[in-house]
Design a protein around this motif. Structure first.
Motif, PDB file in Angstrom:
ATOM      1  N   PHE A  50       0.862  -1.187   0.000  1.00 43.72           N
ATOM      2  CA  PHE A  50       0.000   0.000   0.000  1.00 43.72           C
ATOM      3  C   PHE A  50       0.893   1.231   0.000  1.00 43.72           C
ATOM      4  O   PHE A  50       1.653   1.454   0.942  1.00 43.72           O
ATOM      5  N   THR A  51       0.828   1.981  -1.086  1.00 44.74           N
ATOM      6  CA  THR A  51       1.544   3.254  -1.160  1.00 44.74           C
ATOM      7  C   THR A  51       0.532   4.356  -1.460  1.00 44.74           C
ATOM      8  O   THR A  51      -0.421   4.146  -2.199  1.00 44.74           O
ATOM      9  N   GLU A  52       0.775   5.491  -0.843  1.00 42.91           N
ATOM     10  CA  GLU A  52      -0.084   6.649  -1.082  1.00 42.91           C
ATOM     11  C   GLU A  52       0.808   7.875  -1.182  1.00 42.91           C
ATOM     12  O   GLU A  52       1.634   8.132  -0.298  1.00 42.91           O
ATOM     13  N   ASN A  53       0.681   8.590  -2.286  1.00 46.15           N
ATOM     14  CA  ASN A  53       1.484   9.785  -2.543  1.00 46.15           C
ATOM     15  C   ASN A  53       2.982   9.506  -2.405  1.00 46.15           C
ATOM     16  O   ASN A  53       3.724  10.295  -1.848  1.00 46.15           O
ATOM     17  N   GLY A  54       3.392   8.324  -2.887  1.00 46.11           N
ATOM     18  CA  GLY A  54       4.801   7.951  -2.860  1.00 46.11           C
ATOM     19  C   GLY A  54       5.291   7.432  -1.519  1.00 46.11           C
ATOM     20  O   GLY A  54       6.442   7.034  -1.394  1.00 46.11           O
ATOM     21  N   GLN A  55       4.444   7.411  -0.509  1.00 46.09           N
ATOM     22  CA  GLN A  55       4.825   6.948   0.817  1.00 46.09           C
ATOM     23  C   GLN A  55       4.360   5.504   1.007  1.00 46.09           C
ATOM     24  O   GLN A  55       3.183   5.201   0.845  1.00 46.09           O
ATOM     25  N   LYS A 135      -5.071   0.580  -8.417  1.00 47.02           N
ATOM     26  CA  LYS A 135      -4.342   1.836  -8.582  1.00 47.02           C
ATOM     27  C   LYS A 135      -5.270   2.991  -8.242  1.00 47.02           C
ATOM     28  O   LYS A 135      -6.412   3.033  -8.699  1.00 47.02           O
ATOM     29  N   LEU A 136      -4.752   3.903  -7.458  1.00 45.62           N
ATOM     30  CA  LEU A 136      -5.481   5.123  -7.141  1.00 45.62           C
ATOM     31  C   LEU A 136      -4.919   6.220  -8.026  1.00 45.62           C
ATOM     32  O   LEU A 136      -3.803   6.687  -7.812  1.00 45.62           O
ATOM     33  N   GLU A 137      -5.683   6.542  -9.074  1.00 48.51           N
ATOM     34  CA  GLU A 137      -5.286   7.663  -9.924  1.00 48.51           C
ATOM     35  C   GLU A 137      -5.403   8.931  -9.089  1.00 48.51           C
ATOM     36  O   GLU A 137      -6.139   8.966  -8.111  1.00 48.51           O
ATOM     37  N   GLU A 138      -4.692   9.957  -9.471  1.00 54.59           N
ATOM     38  CA  GLU A 138      -4.801  11.195  -8.717  1.00 54.59           C
ATOM     39  C   GLU A 138      -6.266  11.602  -8.642  1.00 54.59           C
ATOM     40  O   GLU A 138      -6.952  11.727  -9.646  1.00 54.59           O
ATOM     41  N   ASN A 139      -6.762  11.770  -7.418  1.00 51.05           N
ATOM     42  CA  ASN A 139      -8.176  12.089  -7.224  1.00 51.05           C
ATOM     43  C   ASN A 139      -8.364  13.562  -6.878  1.00 51.05           C
ATOM     44  O   ASN A 139      -7.415  14.351  -6.919  1.00 51.05           O
ATOM     45  N   ALA A 140      -9.565  13.935  -6.522  1.00 49.82           N
ATOM     46  CA  ALA A 140      -9.888  15.338  -6.249  1.00 49.82           C
ATOM     47  C   ALA A 140      -9.056  15.904  -5.105  1.00 49.82           C
ATOM     48  O   ALA A 140      -8.773  17.095  -5.067  1.00 49.82           O
ATOM     49  N   GLU A 141      -8.633  15.046  -4.161  1.00 48.59           N
ATOM     50  CA  GLU A 141      -7.800  15.499  -3.049  1.00 48.59           C
ATOM     51  C   GLU A 141      -6.320  15.536  -3.428  1.00 48.59           C
ATOM     52  O   GLU A 141      -5.483  15.913  -2.622  1.00 48.59           O
ATOM     53  N   GLY A 142      -5.998  15.089  -4.636  1.00 53.23           N
ATOM     54  CA  GLY A 142      -4.609  15.068  -5.079  1.00 53.23           C
ATOM     55  C   GLY A 142      -3.855  13.816  -4.683  1.00 53.23           C
ATOM     56  O   GLY A 142      -2.650  13.724  -4.868  1.00 53.23           O
ATOM     57  N   ASN A 143      -4.559  12.817  -4.128  1.00 56.37           N
ATOM     58  CA  ASN A 143      -3.907  11.579  -3.698  1.00 56.37           C
ATOM     59  C   ASN A 143      -3.752  10.615  -4.866  1.00 56.37           C
ATOM     60  O   ASN A 143      -4.579  10.573  -5.764  1.00 56.37           O
ATOM     61  N   SER A 144      -2.696   9.830  -4.821  1.00 52.48           N
ATOM     62  CA  SER A 144      -2.484   8.762  -5.780  1.00 52.48           C
ATOM     63  C   SER A 144      -1.781   7.624  -5.050  1.00 52.48           C
ATOM     64  O   SER A 144      -1.191   7.828  -3.993  1.00 52.48           O
TER      65      SER A 144
END
Length: 152
Positions: A50-55, A135-144
């Motif tokens: 699980f990665t979110e925003n490169g973390q 995959k979480l594409e960049e969403n309205a909050e800017g998360n990917s």
């Protein structure tokens, strides 16, 4: 000028005739939704990545077992307790922030809870009986990010 008009008419007729008006794509997505639901309900799952925003947040979730129930309830069990959420697989028809017409895998936990980071609508990259990659594409909050489950 008549030749140009004639060419335009032929072009538009070709365009109209070549448009796909059948429901093959819709039927394919519906079949994929049913298949993914069957895969999910067949076993218990664990998060392998699980990665979110490169973390990388995998370590925070490695002790959880996820149980996807037919009522669209999601139970995450760990030595810290049991946490309830919901899940759903659907065709987004390109109506969300993500304009593509694909399968969405939605996970909902209490936003302020221990598993709140998982709450999102993910695109299904691949799924089989042993692994599911999202995959979480960049969403309205800017998360990917990326989320992967493996059969327990």
């Amino acid at each position: 000028m008549k030749r140009l008009n004639c060419l335009l008419v032929i072009f538009f007729m070709f365009f109209i005739v070549s448009c796909d008006t059948d429901n093959d794509d819709m039927e394919l997505l519906e079949t994929e939704i049913i298949a993914l639901n069957e895969i999910l309900l067949d076993s218990e799952w664990r998060i392998t990545s699980f990665t979110e925003n490169g973390q990388n947040k995998t370590d925070d979730l490695e002790n959880y077992t996820f149980i996807f129930q037919s009522s669209n309830e999601l139970v995450a069990d760990s030595n810290l307790g049991s946490f309830n959420g919901t899940w759903r697989v659907s065709d987004d028809n390109g109506t969300e922030f993500d304009p593509s017409n694909d399968l969405d895998f939605m996970i909902f936990f209490t936003p302020n809870g221990k598993l709140g980071d998982l709450t999102n609508a993910y695109d299904v990259i691949s799924a089989d009986g042993s692994e599911i990659n999202l995959k979480l594409e960049e969403n309205a909050e800017g998360n990917s990010g990326y989320l992967s489950f493996a059969r327990n």
